[in-house]
Design an enzyme around this catalytic site. Structure first.
Site, mmCIF file in Angstrom:
data_model
loop_
_atom_site.group_PDB
_atom_site.id
_atom_site.type_symbol
_atom_site.label_atom_id
_atom_site.label_comp_id
_atom_site.label_asym_id
_atom_site.label_seq_id
_atom_site.Cartn_x
_atom_site.Cartn_y
_atom_site.Cartn_z
ATOM 1 N N HIS A 89 -71.405 65.825 71.542
ATOM 2 C CA HIS A 89 -70.695 65.368 70.348
ATOM 3 C C HIS A 89 -71.410 65.875 69.099
ATOM 4 C CE1 HIS A 89 -69.872 62.279 73.504
ATOM 5 N NE2 HIS A 89 -68.633 62.465 73.070
ATOM 6 N N ASP B 294 -74.592 64.848 77.610
ATOM 7 C CA ASP B 294 -73.187 64.627 77.923
ATOM 8 C C ASP B 294 -72.351 65.913 77.914
ATOM 9 O OD1 ASP B 294 -73.723 64.643 75.225
ATOM 10 O OD2 ASP B 294 -72.842 62.681 74.800
ATOM 11 N N HIS C 242 -75.037 59.750 65.461
ATOM 12 C CA HIS C 242 -73.775 59.485 64.744
ATOM 13 C C HIS C 242 -73.981 58.555 63.544
ATOM 14 C CE1 HIS C 242 -71.365 61.570 67.642
ATOM 15 N NE2 HIS C 242 -71.682 60.762 68.642
ATOM 16 N N ASP D 51 -76.465 67.506 71.992
ATOM 17 C CA ASP D 51 -75.515 66.521 72.503
ATOM 18 C C ASP D 51 -74.112 67.128 72.404
ATOM 19 O OD1 ASP D 51 -75.448 63.202 72.850
ATOM 20 O OD2 ASP D 51 -73.575 64.051 72.069
HETATM 21 ZN ZN LIG Z 1 -72.794 62.433 72.846
#
Ligand SMILES: [Zn+2]
Length: 343
Positions: free
Chosen positions: A164, A249, A125, A162
């Site tokens: 996200h 995740d 991120h 991931d």
């Molecule tokens: Zn994540």
């Protein structure tokens, strides 16, 4: 194949986030599971901190200075999710340095076929000038840039599984064609970026491939996208290095997201990735991102390393073509990647 390499460092435990899902217990759980399996035959090494120049290839000096200053003041919150403690700066430098050292082991030193960098804080991120989403420095992006700058790579592919969207990695390479960034992520979900329409821009148009999936998606969707979209993209792009932004995740047990990937699903995706690297005869580097259920995280990291580190690369898994994968392949074939037609 030479012995696979694993980079780690105890400073990963000194990034103190308090009662936060991205906690030192993640590394403890992973390392305990790997230790019980004798580290799966990986050559375990302590990472060095990243050289300032390697980080500054992507992050301006003032970004690094700000994090260092916050650590020196005793830490604090960067945003609602992102915490810095006195030990975070050293931890972040080792997380980036481990990823760089991983690339050296793959491309420069002993040409290990497989290597992994298992540190925290995670990185995907982090944008050039913005720490966010538990991430301070973008470890996988720094590794990719190092491969291009110092190890003779012409093209690097980053596959981010991931749950996200890896907005930081996406943004850092959006305008470039020497890094193909490909992400499967739940949408809508934090950080809200990564629609399929974000394909990069300028010289990078077409070299950002976002594959958003709805909440509730499980193995049928994720494994199909990995095998029938991501792997064909890799065959078409022909990178010199394959990097995996390995978050866990999307697992059904994860508390932060709503996807339903199983242990077997991660094993199948790891087999797709490993088979792709084997077919292209390129090295594979695995960089830890998220994953917040300690059981699922430690089991699935172990499965990934077991599958990747196998001396005999696995055959590509038998995965049915899901309609979402078919749609994505058709869209890509009609726009930037004609080689995906009918794959
Ligand atoms: Zn994540």
């Amino acid at each position: 194949m030479s012995t696979p390499v694993l980079l780690r460092h105890p400073s990963s435990l000194d990034h103190d986030t308090g009662s936060h899902p991205e906690s030192p217990r993640r590394i403890v759980a992973i390392e305990r599971a790997l230790e019980q399996r004798d580290w799966l035959g990986f050559d375990v090494r302590l990472s060095e901190p990243a050289q300032r120049a390697s980080i500054e290839a992507l992050h301006p000096a003032r970004h690094i200075d700000r994090i260092e200053a916050l650590c020196a003041r005793g830490g604090g919150m960067i945003d609602m999710d992102t915490i810095v403690s006195p030990g975070s700066c050293v931890a972040a430098h080792h997380a980036a340095g481990g990823a760089v050292q991983m690339v050296d082991a793959l491309l420069a030193d002993e040409r290990a076929g497989i290597a992994a960098s298992l540190h925290r804080p995670p990185g995907h991120h982090a944008e050039a000038e913005r720490a966010m989403g538990f991430c301070l420095l973008n470890n996988v992006a720094i590794a990719a840039q190092h491969a291009l700058d110092a190890c003779g790579a012409q093209r690097v592919m980053i596959f981010d599984w991931d749950v996200h969207h890896g907005n930081g990695t996406n943004a850092l390479f959006a305008q470039r064609d020497d890094v193909l960034f490909c992400s499967i992520h739940q949408s809508p979900l934090y950080p809200g970026t990564g629609p399929a329409s974000d394909v990069g821009s300028g010289a990078g148009e077409g070299y950002t491939v976002n594959l958003p999936v709805p909440g509730g998606s499980g193995d049928a969707v994720w494994c199909s996208l990995a095998e029938h979209v991501v792997a064909p993209l890799g065959r078409a792009y022909r990178p010199d290095l394959l990097l995996l932004s390995a978050g866990y995740d999307a697992h059904a047990d994860d508390p932060l997201a709503g996807c339903e990937v199983s242990d077997d699903g991660y094993r199948a995706m790891a087999a797709s990735v490993r088979a792709l690297a084997g077919e292209l005869a390129i090295p594979l580097g695995i960089v830890l991102e998220g994953g917040y259920d300690l059981g699922a995280l430690s089991r699935c990291v172990t499965l990934t390393l077991e599958t990747a580190g196998d001396a005999e690369p696995p055959a590509a898994p038998e995965v049915a073509v899901h309609p979402l994968a078919e749609q994505a392949a058709t869209r890509l074939a009609e726009s930037y990647w004609p080689a995906l037609a009918g794959d």
